[in-house]
Design an enzyme around this catalytic site. Sequence first.
Site, mmCIF file in Angstrom:
data_model
loop_
_atom_site.group_PDB
_atom_site.id
_atom_site.type_symbol
_atom_site.label_atom_id
_atom_site.label_comp_id
_atom_site.label_asym_id
_atom_site.label_seq_id
_atom_site.Cartn_x
_atom_site.Cartn_y
_atom_site.Cartn_z
ATOM 1 N N GLU A 157 7.100 9.677 1.771
ATOM 2 C CA GLU A 157 6.099 10.670 2.135
ATOM 3 C C GLU A 157 6.773 11.921 2.682
ATOM 4 O OE1 GLU A 157 1.904 10.896 4.684
ATOM 5 O OE2 GLU A 157 3.408 9.405 5.197
ATOM 6 N N ASP A 170 -6.668 7.373 4.772
ATOM 7 C CA ASP A 170 -7.465 7.433 6.005
ATOM 8 C C ASP A 170 -8.775 8.182 5.744
ATOM 9 O OD1 ASP A 170 -5.596 6.375 8.220
ATOM 10 O OD2 ASP A 170 -4.332 7.844 7.186
ATOM 11 N N PRO A 171 -9.823 7.513 5.279
ATOM 12 C CA PRO A 171 -11.095 8.215 5.046
ATOM 13 C C PRO A 171 -11.644 8.890 6.295
ATOM 14 C CG PRO A 171 -11.106 6.070 3.971
ATOM 15 C CD PRO A 171 -9.862 6.123 4.808
ATOM 16 N N PHE A 191 -1.685 14.778 14.027
ATOM 17 C CA PHE A 191 -2.493 13.899 13.185
ATOM 18 C C PHE A 191 -2.791 12.588 13.901
ATOM 19 C CE2 PHE A 191 -2.413 10.349 10.110
ATOM 20 C CZ PHE A 191 -3.605 10.601 9.470
ATOM 21 N N HIS A 204 2.773 6.285 -1.176
ATOM 22 C CA HIS A 204 3.132 7.702 -1.253
ATOM 23 C C HIS A 204 4.206 7.910 -2.316
ATOM 24 C CE1 HIS A 204 0.522 8.750 2.013
ATOM 25 N NE2 HIS A 204 1.129 7.909 2.836
#
Length: 776
Positions: free
Chosen positions: A558, A633-634, A360, A577
Site C-alpha cells: 500500500e 473500510d465502508p 485516518f 492492496h
Amino acid sequence: MDRRILDMEGSTGDCEDELDVLDGEAVSPQLAPHAIAIQASRRRGHPNDEDYVRFIVGSVPDADADEPDESDLTGIDTGLASSFSELPALERPPSPSRIKVPPQDEFEQIIFKRYGEDSAGTSKVTAASDEELSPEVLSGLRKCVQLRAKWLCVRDVGWENAHSDGKAPPDPEKPSRPYHPFSGALPEHSGHVTRCQKGVFWVYENEDAAAKSIALIQARSVYDFYEDLNTLMKVCTFGPTKTHCFRRLNLLEAKFNMHQLLNEVREKLAQKSVPHRDFYNVRKVDTHVHHSSSMTQKHLLRFIKRTLKTDGDRKVIIRDGRVLTLKEVFDSVGIQAHDLSVDTLDMHADKHTFHRFDRFNLKYNPMGESRLREIFLKTSNYIKGKYLADLTKELMMDLEASKYQHTEWRVSIYGRSRDEWSRLAAWICENELYHDNNRWLVQIPRLYNVYRSNNEVQCFQDFLDNVFAPLFEVTINPAVDPKLHYFLQQVVGIDCVDDESKPERKSQRFIAPEEWSDDHNPPFSYYMYYLSANLNTLNRLRALRNMSTLAFRPHSGESGDIDHLGATFLVADSVSHGINLRKAPTLQYLYYLCQIALCMSPLSNNSLFLRYDRNPLPSFLARGLPVSISTDDPLQFHFTREPLMEEYSIAVQVWKLSNCDRCEIAMNSVLHSGFEHSVKAYWLGKSYIYGGKRGNDIHRTNVPNIRLVFREQNLHEERSHVFGDDLSIFDVFQPKVVGHDGVARRPEQYPEVPCIPLRLQAREPVVSPVEGGPAL
C-alpha cells in the site's frame, strides 16, 4: 509465409504515408489502426517474432493445421480468425518506389523467431538487446519462482465423501454447512508437544520425542529467509531484468487491448446467451473489509441514536473509578440524540487524511471520542461487545437481503495477552455471530513497540507467544477451549496490518525475538517471517488432525518500501492492496507468473496514498494479474447501503470496465476468498478448481470462455518464455486433491470435482537440507 519487413531506415516520406504497408503487404484502411499499433510496439521494443505478428495480423494458418470450429462461439481461436475473416483480405500491391525491400538472401536474417532464433536455431537478430535476453535475466526469474515454491505452504483440498470411482456426487440445491458453528463433538487430545525454537513453534510427536529433539514439524531458519529475500531483491533491482519484465508486461497489455478490439462483441453475445445471469446476480466477495468499520456512517448513526433513546440507562464504561451509563457518557460530551448527524460523527476520510495515516486512524473515533469507539466498536469492553454484536447482526441481515454479496470480516488479535483469543471466541459464540455469507479473518497489527512502551510485553517473543500459543494448545486439545475450537472453523486466514509508510529500523545484526526487548518496532520482513513460519507450522499440525487451515493474507504494497512486496511474494497466499507493484516491474511480472491474488481497494487508496486516476488496477487487470475489488473500510470511504456495489460502480464509470471485466473481477473475488470448497463449487461450478475454460461454467460466473482461454494462453506463453517446456515448478502452487483413499492427486486426475465439504490433509514432510529433518 512470404514476409518482407519494411525497412524504416531506408524509407522516405512521412510516417503516415508508410502505414499502409506492413511486412511488405498492403493494409486496407480498416486495418490501418492495427498496423499503427504493430509498428508502434516494434519501436518500443516488443518481441517482433512470427508468433506475435501472426497473433496481431491474423495471418492465414498452415494448410495442414486444424480448422477452428466456427460453431464454437466461446473459442478464442475462432474469435480471432473470424474477426479477421470479416475484414477485407490483405492485397499485395506493387512495392512503392520509396520502400526498400530486402533481397531474398537477407530475408532469413530479419524473420524473428521465438527467443530471437532463426530457422537453424542460431541467434541472429533479436527484438531486444543482447543484455536483456542474456541467460542471467531468465535464470534470475526462474530462481525467484523457485524461492516462492520453497517457502510457500500450499494447503491441499480434500473431499472425504468422494465416490470410490473419484466422481462427484449429484450437485446439491444448496451447499450444506460443513460444520456446526457453535457446537459439535470435540476431537480428542492428540498428544503432540510444542516447543518454541528461536521464535518459531516446533511440533513433536510426544514428550519423549521432544526430550530427544526429534521434531515432527519444524521450519526453515530466519537466516535462510533473509538470504532468499536478498537474492530476490537483487534480481528485482537488476537493470536488464527490469527492462525485460517491463516490456513483457507492456506486451501483455497490448495483447489484451487487441483482444478487446477483436472479441468484445463476441463476449457480449456469449453473456447475452446465458439466461437469468448478469452482473447483479453473480457471486461477489468483499475479500478485504475490516469488521469494526464494515457499516456505513448512516447505519452507525441510526444505531447510536436508537440505542441512546432505548438503552440510555445501561452502564457501559468505567472512567476515573466510576461506572457511567450511556446517557451520562453523551452528557459529558455535551451531545443529545437529536443533535447527532453524520457531520457530527466526523468519521469519513477526506483530503486531510491523504498521506496522513495517523489522522485516518483517528477517524475511527465517533466525534473524536475514543470512549465512544470503545463502547460501540470494540469486542472487549465493559458490556462484552454487546453493541458491536447487535450491529453485526444487522449487517448480517443486510447480507441476507443482498444474497449475492459476501464478506470476509477482519477482527483483531493484538498479541498483548494470551486470553485475547478466548475472549474473541467467546464474543463470537455467545452472540452466535454466524452467517452463510460471511467468514472471518484475524488481523494482527504490527504494534509491538506500543505494547512494549506500555510494559504489556517484555520482548517480541512474548508477542509471538500471545498470538500463537493458544492456537497450538486448542489444536492439540480442543477441550482446553471449545469456543475457540468452534470459532476457528469459521476463520479462513490471518492478516497483518499497520501503516507501511512508517520508517523502519533495519539492523545489519540479526536480533532473535527473545532478545528484541527495546521500544523499536521490527521491520516488515521480520514480522512476515515469524508470522508465516508459525502459521505454516500450525497449518501442518491442523492438517494432520483433519482440521481447517488458515491462509496468510497480509496487507502489503500500500505504501512503504518495495521489499515489503518481496517478502510477501515469498510467504503470502495473497496480498491486500499491492499498488506499489506499479513501481517494480520485475516483482509485478513475478506476481503475474505465480498468479498471486491482489485484493485491491481503489477508494481507500484514493483517500490515503494514491489518487483514483493513478490506481494501477485497470492495468493489472489488462495484463492478467488476478485482481479483485474490495471496500476496506465502508465507514470511512462509502456512502450507500451496498458499499461493494458502490466500489464496483465507480470503477466501471471511471475506467470504462466492460460487463465481462467486472464479472471476471467478481469471479476472482470468489476464488481469492476462503469460503469452503463446497460453497465455491456451488457458486462457480463444480469443476472450478481446474481453472480456465475447463473449469468455467458461464451459467454461474457469466464470464465467457473466450476471455478465460485468452488468459490461459497468455499465462502459458509467459511461463514458457521463462521456463521453456518444463513448467512443473508451477504444479507446486496447485493444491492437490486428497481423495477418499487418502491419496493426494492433481485435480486433472479426477474426472469430476466433488461438491462436498472442504477437508485439508497433510502432505509428506519435506526434508530440510539445513536442519536435516522434516520441514515446511
